[in-house]
Design an enzyme around this catalytic site. Structure first.
Site, PDB file in Angstrom:
ATOM      1  N   ARG A 194       4.300 -38.995  30.927  1.00 48.57           N
ATOM      2  CA  ARG A 194       3.009 -38.317  30.748  1.00 48.57           C
ATOM      3  C   ARG A 194       1.993 -38.906  31.724  1.00 48.57           C
ATOM      4  NH1 ARG A 194      -0.100 -37.547  24.966  1.00 48.57           N
ATOM      5  NH2 ARG A 194      -2.050 -38.102  25.967  1.00 48.57           N
ATOM      6  N   LYS A 220      -1.544 -39.987  16.163  1.00 46.37           N
ATOM      7  CA  LYS A 220      -1.970 -38.713  15.587  1.00 46.37           C
ATOM      8  C   LYS A 220      -0.848 -37.672  15.626  1.00 46.37           C
ATOM      9  CE  LYS A 220      -5.585 -38.289  18.394  1.00 46.37           C
ATOM     10  NZ  LYS A 220      -5.725 -39.540  19.153  1.00 46.37           N
TER      11      LYS A 220
HETATM   12  P1  ATP Z   1      -2.457 -39.510  20.550  1.00 45.65           P
HETATM   13  O1  ATP Z   1      -1.812 -40.539  21.409  1.00 45.65           O
HETATM   14  O2  ATP Z   1      -3.079 -40.137  19.319  1.00 45.65           O
HETATM   15  O3  ATP Z   1      -1.545 -38.381  20.206  1.00 45.65           O
HETATM   16  P2  ATP Z   1      -4.168 -38.947  22.871  1.00 45.65           P
HETATM   17  O4  ATP Z   1      -5.635 -39.250  22.825  1.00 45.65           O
HETATM   18  O5  ATP Z   1      -3.326 -39.861  23.647  1.00 45.65           O
HETATM   19  O6  ATP Z   1      -3.675 -38.835  21.379  1.00 45.65           O
HETATM   20  P3  ATP Z   1      -4.254 -36.064  23.432  1.00 45.65           P
HETATM   21  O7  ATP Z   1      -4.904 -35.764  22.141  1.00 45.65           O
HETATM   22  O8  ATP Z   1      -2.949 -35.469  23.718  1.00 45.65           O
HETATM   23  O9  ATP Z   1      -3.977 -37.606  23.636  1.00 45.65           O
HETATM   24  O10 ATP Z   1      -5.342 -35.699  24.585  1.00 45.65           O
HETATM   25  C1  ATP Z   1      -5.064 -35.914  25.940  1.00 45.65           C
HETATM   26  C2  ATP Z   1      -6.271 -35.544  26.801  1.00 45.65           C
HETATM   27  O11 ATP Z   1      -6.588 -34.154  26.619  1.00 45.65           O
HETATM   28  C3  ATP Z   1      -7.586 -36.284  26.488  1.00 45.65           C
HETATM   29  O12 ATP Z   1      -7.656 -37.539  27.115  1.00 45.65           O
HETATM   30  C4  ATP Z   1      -8.622 -35.265  27.023  1.00 45.65           C
HETATM   31  O13 ATP Z   1      -8.732 -35.322  28.420  1.00 45.65           O
HETATM   32  C5  ATP Z   1      -8.009 -33.920  26.674  1.00 45.65           C
HETATM   33  N1  ATP Z   1      -8.464 -33.443  25.344  1.00 45.65           N
HETATM   34  C6  ATP Z   1      -7.679 -33.265  24.241  1.00 45.65           C
HETATM   35  N2  ATP Z   1      -8.408 -32.856  23.200  1.00 45.65           N
HETATM   36  C7  ATP Z   1      -9.693 -32.777  23.632  1.00 45.65           C
HETATM   37  C8  ATP Z   1     -10.945 -32.448  23.028  1.00 45.65           C
HETATM   38  N3  ATP Z   1     -11.031 -32.116  21.733  1.00 45.65           N
HETATM   39  N4  ATP Z   1     -12.065 -32.473  23.787  1.00 45.65           N
HETATM   40  C9  ATP Z   1     -12.018 -32.811  25.074  1.00 45.65           C
HETATM   41  N5  ATP Z   1     -10.889 -33.154  25.712  1.00 45.65           N
HETATM   42  C10 ATP Z   1      -9.728 -33.144  25.013  1.00 45.65           C
HETATM   43 MG    MG Z   2      -1.294 -36.579  20.789  1.00 47.11          MG
END
Ligand code: ATP
Ligand code: MG
Length: 191
Positions: free
Chosen positions: A136, A14
Site C-alpha cells: 500500500r 478499523k
Molecule cells: P486503518 O489502518 O485504521 O484501516 P487508515 O487511516 O490507515 O485506517 P484509510 O482509512 O484507508 O487508512 O484512509 C487512507 C487515506 O484515505 C487517508 O490517509 C486519507 O488521505 C484518505 N481518506 C480516507 N477517508 C477520508 C476522509 N473521511 N476524509 C478525508 N480523507 C480520507
Molecule cells: Mg482501513
C-alpha cells in the site's frame, strides 16, 4: 438501525474490526479509504485527485469527501437498511456535522462511536508491516508520520465532539484481534 462509527488513528485496526462486525451483526461496511483506493484502481477522475492527497498523508477536502459519502449511502440504501459501519469517516468536525445531517435526512442517527486506542509506536509498526505485506503506497514511514500528525490535528478532536454527545466509547485496541473484537461485542451487546 445500528449505525456504528469505528474511530481511531491510522493502523488502529478499523478495517480489521469492521470485517468482524459485518459478519456478526449484518451491517453494511463503508470504508472511505477502500472507496478511494477502488477509484484509484479503476483509474477514475476521483481516484486521480485522491491519490495525490493520500500519498502525501493528507486528507481529501471535506466538500469532496462528504459528497462521496452521500453518494455511497444513496447507492446502497437497501444494503444499509440494518445499519452501517462507518470506517474512516468522519475524520474532521465538518464531516461529523455532515454525517449527522445526512443520517437525520434519512431518518436515523449515529448509535455509537467505537474508538480504538493504540499507542503511537505500535501504530507505526503495524503500518510499516502492512506496507511490506500489501505494498500500500501510503504505508511508508514518512507518510505514516504525516498521517499520524494529521490524525492528531484534524481527527482526534472528534473524540471530544462525540464525548459531548455521549456517543464515544473507547476500546483498548491491543492484545490480539479476537480480544479487541470481544471488547467491542461486549459494548454493542449492551447497547
Ligand atoms: P486503518 O489502518 O485504521 O484501516 P487508515 O487511516 O490507515 O485506517 P484509510 O482509512 O484507508 O487508512 O484512509 C487512507 C487515506 O484515505 C487517508 O490517509 C486519507 O488521505 C484518505 N481518506 C480516507 N477517508 C477520508 C476522509 N473521511 N476524509 C478525508 N480523507 C480520507
Ligand atoms: Mg482501513
Amino acid at each position: 438501525m445500528l449505525n456504528i462509527v469505528i474511530f481511531g488513528a491510522p493502523g488502529s485496526g478499523k478495517g480489521t474490526q469492521s470485517d468482524i462486525l459485518i459478519e456478526n451483526y449484518g451491517l453494511y461496511h463503508i470504508s472511505t479509504g477502500d472507496v478511494l483506493r477502488d477509484n484509484i484502481r479503476r483509474g477514475t477522475a476521483l481516484g486521480a485527485t485522491a491519490k495525490g492527497y493520500m500519498d502525501a498523508g493528507r486528507l481529501i477536502p471535506d466538500e469532496l469527501m462528504i459528497d462521496i459519502l452521500a453518494d455511497v449511502l444513496d447507492a446502497n440504501r437497501d444494503a444499509a437498511a440494518k445499519g452501517v459501519i462507518f470506517d474512516g469517516f468522519p475524520r474532521t468536525i465538518a464531516q461529523a456535522e455532515a454525517l449527522e445531517r445526512m443520517l437525520a435526512e434519512r431518518g436515523t442517527a449515529v448509535t455509537t462511536v467505537i474508538g480504538l486506542e493504540v499507542e503511537e509506536q505500535e501504530l507505526i509498526e503495524r503500518i510499516l508491516n502492512r506496507g511490506r505485506l500489501t505494498g500500500r503506497s501510503d504505508d511508508t514511514l514518512e507518510t505514516a508520520r504525516k498521517r499520524l500528525e494529521v490524525y492528531h490535528n484534524q481527527t482526534s478532536p472528534l473524540r471530544d465532539y462525540y464525548k459531548e454527545r455521549g456517543l464515544y466509547h473507547g476500546i483498548e485496541g491491543t492484545g490480539g484481534i479476537d480480544a479487541v473484537a470481544a471488547r467491542i461485542a461486549e459494548h454493542i451487546d449492551a447497547l
